[in-house]
Design an enzyme around this catalytic site. Structure first.
Site, PDB file in Angstrom:
ATOM      1  N   ARG A  88      11.789  -6.713   4.771  1.00 53.12           N
ATOM      2  CA  ARG A  88      11.787  -4.616   4.519  1.00 53.12           C
ATOM      3  C   ARG A  88      12.804  -3.639   5.315  1.00 53.12           C
ATOM      4  O   ARG A  88      12.921  -4.183   6.282  1.00 53.12           O
ATOM      5  CB  ARG A  88       9.695  -4.783   4.494  1.00 53.12           C
ATOM      6  CG  ARG A  88       9.691  -2.860   4.962  1.00 53.12           C
ATOM      7  CD  ARG A  88       8.970  -2.515   4.571  1.00 53.12           C
ATOM      8  NE  ARG A  88       7.480  -3.374   6.357  1.00 53.12           N
ATOM      9  CZ  ARG A  88       6.451  -2.772   6.026  1.00 53.12           C
ATOM     10  NH1 ARG A  88       5.737  -2.363   4.788  1.00 53.12           N
ATOM     11  NH2 ARG A  88       5.550  -3.496   7.332  1.00 53.12           N
ATOM     12  N   ARG A 123      -9.070   0.502   9.056  1.00 53.58           N
ATOM     13  CA  ARG A 123      -8.567  -0.476   9.618  1.00 53.58           C
ATOM     14  C   ARG A 123      -9.446  -1.679  10.268  1.00 53.58           C
ATOM     15  O   ARG A 123      -9.079  -2.860  10.477  1.00 53.58           O
ATOM     16  CB  ARG A 123      -7.718  -0.543  10.418  1.00 53.58           C
ATOM     17  CG  ARG A 123      -6.047  -1.007   9.442  1.00 53.58           C
ATOM     18  CD  ARG A 123      -5.440  -0.540  10.766  1.00 53.58           C
ATOM     19  NE  ARG A 123      -3.695  -1.804  10.013  1.00 53.58           N
ATOM     20  CZ  ARG A 123      -2.706  -0.614   9.671  1.00 53.58           C
ATOM     21  NH1 ARG A 123      -3.132   0.894   9.109  1.00 53.58           N
ATOM     22  NH2 ARG A 123      -1.594  -1.087   9.881  1.00 53.58           N
ATOM     23  N   ARG A 135      11.629  -1.762  10.857  1.00 48.08           N
ATOM     24  CA  ARG A 135      10.964  -1.582  11.905  1.00 48.08           C
ATOM     25  C   ARG A 135      10.559  -2.858  12.536  1.00 48.08           C
ATOM     26  O   ARG A 135      10.757  -4.173  12.312  1.00 48.08           O
ATOM     27  CB  ARG A 135       9.781  -1.167  11.038  1.00 48.08           C
ATOM     28  CG  ARG A 135       9.025   0.299   9.646  1.00 48.08           C
ATOM     29  CD  ARG A 135       7.948   0.062   9.219  1.00 48.08           C
ATOM     30  NE  ARG A 135       6.875  -0.324   9.839  1.00 48.08           N
ATOM     31  CZ  ARG A 135       5.195  -0.589   9.687  1.00 48.08           C
ATOM     32  NH1 ARG A 135       5.083  -0.397   8.333  1.00 48.08           N
ATOM     33  NH2 ARG A 135       4.361  -0.944   9.860  1.00 48.08           N
ATOM     34  N   ARG A 143      -0.403  -9.113  13.563  1.00 40.54           N
ATOM     35  CA  ARG A 143      -0.574  -8.264  12.371  1.00 40.54           C
ATOM     36  C   ARG A 143      -1.438  -8.720  11.266  1.00 40.54           C
ATOM     37  O   ARG A 143      -2.077  -8.039  10.915  1.00 40.54           O
ATOM     38  CB  ARG A 143       0.589  -7.794  11.838  1.00 40.54           C
ATOM     39  CG  ARG A 143       0.268  -6.370  13.077  1.00 40.54           C
ATOM     40  CD  ARG A 143       2.545  -5.624  12.250  1.00 40.54           C
ATOM     41  NE  ARG A 143       2.465  -4.509  11.478  1.00 40.54           N
ATOM     42  CZ  ARG A 143       3.159  -4.208  10.555  1.00 40.54           C
ATOM     43  NH1 ARG A 143       4.618  -5.372  10.748  1.00 40.54           N
ATOM     44  NH2 ARG A 143       3.121  -3.806   9.197  1.00 40.54           N
ATOM     45  N   LYS A 150       1.361  -1.463   0.191  1.00 40.99           N
ATOM     46  CA  LYS A 150       0.358   0.175   0.398  1.00 40.99           C
ATOM     47  C   LYS A 150       1.122   1.045   0.019  1.00 40.99           C
ATOM     48  O   LYS A 150       0.530   1.646  -0.520  1.00 40.99           O
ATOM     49  CB  LYS A 150      -1.067  -0.342   1.806  1.00 40.99           C
ATOM     50  CG  LYS A 150      -1.775  -1.181   1.025  1.00 40.99           C
ATOM     51  CD  LYS A 150      -3.009  -0.540   2.340  1.00 40.99           C
ATOM     52  CE  LYS A 150      -2.309  -1.304   3.742  1.00 40.99           C
ATOM     53  NZ  LYS A 150      -1.883  -1.981   4.180  1.00 40.99           N
TER      54      LYS A 150
END
Ligand code: AMP
Length: 223
Positions: free
Chosen positions: A138, A99, A171, A182, A24
């Protein structure tokens, strides 16, 4: 029925839906540059609050590190303030918001009050295995903020950051334990929004696997 002025008719008010790691943020940034409308990411805004070390930021950090959701009224407050800013007048890309069903209905109400209803909710569809690789791999370059991935970026791209003295930062919520939660939170709280946006005829889905530019081309076609 209220009549729209020509400016409104060409505006783009978009929600990007999708699991963590579906891309996203990456796609929102491309769209932002291309269409000159802001990417509004609640995750980024919350991380900024954490980095600023406010009391609110500290509270949010604990929730985020565990991969849980911060309360609906908090994110709604952040969003409504952000959408007041002038750069959001001709459109916006919401990334990571809404969300929950509560957030989705609150957003509808907020946008109705402004007379600027949402145009489209786009679901970025990605297989579970790929999500895991995207999330665990990531990294962000500490110097440029560029998003990279140890599995997908070329060695040259990764070296460009480290050779310039940068560090590849992971992160804090991209650890395997937090990622599992998550994804569970996404399935339980956010997936129901697909039916919600289908029911109000604002829903499109795109195949969000493969190269960034290919996904972007599909996104443009869908919009
Ligand atoms: P993201 O960068 O979108 O993956 O968001 C990182 C974290 O920020 C999430 O795991 C949540 O803890 C929090 N967060 C971001 N957006 C929202 C939202 N709309 N509602 C609740 N929590 C959020």
């Amino acid at each position: 029925m209220t009549r729209m002025n020509p400016e409104e008719m060409t505006s783009m008010r978009i929600v990007l839906l999708g699991a963590p790691g579906s891309g996203k943020g990456t796609q929102a940034k491309k769209l932002m540059v291309d269409k000159n409308i802001p990417q509004v990411s609640t995750g980024d805004m919350l991380r900024e609050a954490v980095a600023n070390g406010t009391r609110f930021g500290l509270k949010a950090k604990a929730v985020m590190d565990a991969g849980n959701l911060v309360p609906d009224d908090v994110v709604l407050g952040i969003i409504s303030e952000r959408l007041e800013q002038s750069d959001a007048a001709s459109g916006f890309i919401l990334d990571g918001f809404p969300r929950t069903m509560q957030q989705a209905t609150d957003l509808e109400e907020l946008l109705d009050d402004r007379g600027t209803p949402l145009d489209t909710a786009v679901l970025m569809d990605v297989d579970f295995d790929i999500l895991m690789k995207r999330l665990t791999g990531r990294r962000t370059c500490s110097l440029t903020g560029k998003l990279l991935n140890v599995y997908y970026s070329s060695q040259d791209e990764l070296d460009e950051c480290t050779n310039a003295g940068g560090v590849l930062i992971q992160r804090e919520d991209d650890t395997e334990a937090t990622i599992g939660n998550r994804l569970k939170v996404y399935r339980e709280n956010t997936e129901p929004l697909i039916e919600f946006y289908k029911s109000c005829d604002k829903f499109v889905t795109i195949d969000a696997e493969g190269a960034i530019d290919d996904v972007y081309a599909r996104l443009l076609t869908a919009l």
